[in-house]
Design a protein around this motif. Structure first.
Motif, PDB file in Angstrom:
ATOM      1  N   ARG A 122      -8.146  48.551  18.785  1.00 17.28           N
ATOM      2  CA  ARG A 122      -9.608  48.888  19.058  1.00 17.28           C
ATOM      3  C   ARG A 122      -9.673  50.367  19.622  1.00 17.28           C
ATOM      4  O   ARG A 122     -10.911  50.870  18.944  1.00 17.28           O
ATOM      5  N   ALA A 126     -11.801  52.970  17.323  1.00 18.92           N
ATOM      6  CA  ALA A 126     -13.007  53.557  18.042  1.00 18.92           C
ATOM      7  C   ALA A 126     -12.834  55.173  17.512  1.00 18.92           C
ATOM      8  O   ALA A 126     -13.841  55.896  17.383  1.00 18.92           O
ATOM      9  N   ARG A 129     -13.733  55.463  13.799  1.00 18.05           N
ATOM     10  CA  ARG A 129     -15.112  55.573  13.492  1.00 18.05           C
ATOM     11  C   ARG A 129     -15.809  56.894  13.602  1.00 18.05           C
ATOM     12  O   ARG A 129     -16.945  57.097  12.940  1.00 18.05           O
ATOM     13  N   GLU A 132     -16.082  58.427  10.350  1.00 21.16           N
ATOM     14  CA  GLU A 132     -16.991  57.645   9.290  1.00 21.16           C
ATOM     15  C   GLU A 132     -16.161  57.339   7.974  1.00 21.16           C
ATOM     16  O   GLU A 132     -16.895  57.546   6.981  1.00 21.16           O
ATOM     17  N   THR A 217     -14.585  49.370   6.560  1.00 17.69           N
ATOM     18  CA  THR A 217     -15.031  49.610   7.838  1.00 17.69           C
ATOM     19  C   THR A 217     -16.290  48.787   8.053  1.00 17.69           C
ATOM     20  O   THR A 217     -16.431  48.060   8.950  1.00 17.69           O
ATOM     21  N   GLU A 218     -17.335  48.654   6.863  1.00 18.94           N
ATOM     22  CA  GLU A 218     -18.359  47.818   6.984  1.00 18.94           C
ATOM     23  C   GLU A 218     -18.062  46.410   7.487  1.00 18.94           C
ATOM     24  O   GLU A 218     -18.762  45.689   8.105  1.00 18.94           O
ATOM     25  N   ALA A 220     -15.489  45.315   9.046  1.00 21.75           N
ATOM     26  CA  ALA A 220     -14.662  45.194  10.062  1.00 21.75           C
ATOM     27  C   ALA A 220     -15.994  45.020  11.326  1.00 21.75           C
ATOM     28  O   ALA A 220     -15.962  44.232  12.215  1.00 21.75           O
ATOM     29  N   GLU A 221     -17.003  45.917  10.930  1.00 23.49           N
ATOM     30  CA  GLU A 221     -18.048  45.870  11.767  1.00 23.49           C
ATOM     31  C   GLU A 221     -18.928  44.783  11.794  1.00 23.49           C
ATOM     32  O   GLU A 221     -19.408  43.925  12.724  1.00 23.49           O
ATOM     33  N   ARG A 222     -19.147  44.175  10.643  1.00 20.71           N
ATOM     34  CA  ARG A 222     -19.841  42.699  10.349  1.00 20.71           C
ATOM     35  C   ARG A 222     -18.953  41.384  11.108  1.00 20.71           C
ATOM     36  O   ARG A 222     -19.571  40.699  11.597  1.00 20.71           O
ATOM     37  N   ARG A 224     -16.769  42.130  13.514  1.00 22.60           N
ATOM     38  CA  ARG A 224     -16.541  42.286  15.149  1.00 22.60           C
ATOM     39  C   ARG A 224     -15.336  42.369  15.259  1.00 22.60           C
ATOM     40  O   ARG A 224     -14.692  41.794  16.088  1.00 22.60           O
ATOM     41  N   ASP A 227     -12.791  42.948  18.334  1.00 18.44           N
ATOM     42  CA  ASP A 227     -13.458  42.291  19.473  1.00 18.44           C
ATOM     43  C   ASP A 227     -13.410  40.695  19.439  1.00 18.44           C
ATOM     44  O   ASP A 227     -13.123  40.108  20.481  1.00 18.44           O
TER      45      ASP A 227
END
Length: 391
Positions: A122, A126, A129, A132, A217-218, A220-222, A224, A227
């Motif tokens: 995590r 962070a 990111r 980007e 990355t997109e 991973a964000e979708r 979560r 987390d």
């Protein structure tokens, strides 16, 4: 036929089903999919969680620093509370070898509800990111990559439209115990998660190999990440499930130029590797544990025992059925032995190795109920409880 013969027939039937209907799990020809290099290479950040890895970093980190990648790439090594100078070793290697930019950072101790590795991941994500990047490469500190590894991973993900591309690193096979246990470890993993089914959209099979995971990355964000899987002991499978469950397209196969440099010379080392997470794989469920033990016994132990019992008692049916089941078992194991460059006479020993895994699994449950949970590098993780959602 007598009862023993019927049980042996059930074992043979199970092996015929595994041979033909379990996604051809025993084949070892699945490699990175065909790839056309992108016109513009996307940015990539490499995240390496590391805890007390000073001994293996000289054999692994230089391979990341030396990646031949046409686009921009940089490495974030997250020193997870090491006491052996892991961060200093990493900095010294980067200063000596040059190559991709390296950032060494250290997070705080993981809060309740997080495993140490995922807390480090995590922190690394962070930091990444802020750059980007289009992709994140999550790789372990004991993994050595071929010079073209990152280039090939990105090209495959881009050409195939994959949100996650993972390669099962080739584990070290040097000691006698490693030769006996390690190929079987990958064989059993593929049996649980047939690689060919993982890439099929809509299938329920999802898995990854934590040593080498290229993640959009997109995606991973979708999903979560990390987390959503912060309590996972078997984090690679949980990661793949989260990505696929959120609509991602994933792929897993065997590697040719991604290798683990971590040694497991003794049986005790291999035992710890398996037992620390085996009961977590069974969701800490005693009923599932009992079913697993009985299933392992039926599939792996019955054939050789039936062959010997049939020969001793004069029961031709039992001996023939046991021999056939044992032959199918050994036949499905030979491709994995070839992949690892091991002698094929190890194939008939698979029942003995399976018995060791059975004992490791039971020991994993015993350690759990003794309150030791999944122990790794000074940390012990008990059964995950329901944690409040973090938003």
């Amino acid at each position: 036929m007598d009862v023993v013969a019927w049980i042996t027939a059930a074992s043979l039937a199970a092996w015929v089903w595994l041979l033909l209907c379990q996604g051809f799990f025993w084949r070892t020809d699945l490699r990175l999919p065909p790839r056309a290099e992108p016109a513009a290479w996307p940015d990539v950040c490499v995240v390496v969680p590391a805890r007390d890895e000073a001994a293996v970093l000289p054999d692994s980190l230089p391979s990341l620093l030396a990646q031949d990648y046409p686009g921009h790439a940089e490495i974030f090594l997250i020193d997870d509370g090491s006491t052996d100078g892991t961060g200093d070793v990493a900095r010294a290697l980067a200063e000596r070898d040059g190559g991709l930019p390296l950032t060494v950072a250290s997070p705080s101790e993981p809060p309740a509800g997080w495993t140490g590795k995922l807390w480090a991941v995590r922190h690394g994500i962070a930091l990444a990111r802020a750059r980007e990047p289009e992709y994140l490469l999550l790789t372990d500190a004991d993994i050595a990559h071929g010079r073209q590894s990152l280039r090939e991973l990105v090209a495959s993900a881009h050409a195939g439209g994959y949100d996650l591309v993972s390669q099962m690193a080739r584990l070290r096979v040097a000691s006698a115990w490693e030769r006996l246990v390690v190929p079987a470890f990958v064989y059993f993993f593929a049996q649980l998660y047939p690689f060919r089914r993982i890439a099929v959209r809509g299938s329920r099979t999802a898995a990854a190999a934590g040593g080498c995971v290229l993640l959009r990355t997109e995606a991973a964000e979708r999903a979560r990440i990390p987390d959503a899987i912060r309590q996972a002991v078997i984090d690679d499978v949980s990661l793949a499930r989260a990505v696929k469950g959120s609509g991602g397209h994933i792929w897993l196969g065997l590697a040719d130029h991604v290798d683990s440099v971590r040694p497991y010379p003794r049986l005790a080392d291999l035992w710890q590797m398996v037992s620390r997470s085996a009961y977590a794989q069974l969701r800490h469920n005693p009923v599932v544990l009992l079913g697993t033990v009985l299933g392992l016994a039926l599939v792996y132990l019955v054939p050789p025992l039936a062959l010997m019992a049939g020969a001793a008692t004069g029961s031709a049916a039992t001996a023939v059925l046991g021999g056939l089941a044992w032959a199918v078992m050994a036949g499905t194991y030979t491709p994995m032995l070839r992949y690892y460059g091991q002698p094929l006479w190890l194939a008939p020993l698979l029942p003995f190795t399976a018995f060791l895994y059975l004992l490791m699994t039971v020991d994993s449950a015993v350690q759990h109920y003794r309150g030791r949970g999944a122990a790794w590098k000074g940390r012990t993780y008990a059964r995950p409880d329901a944690a409040p959602e973090q938003r």
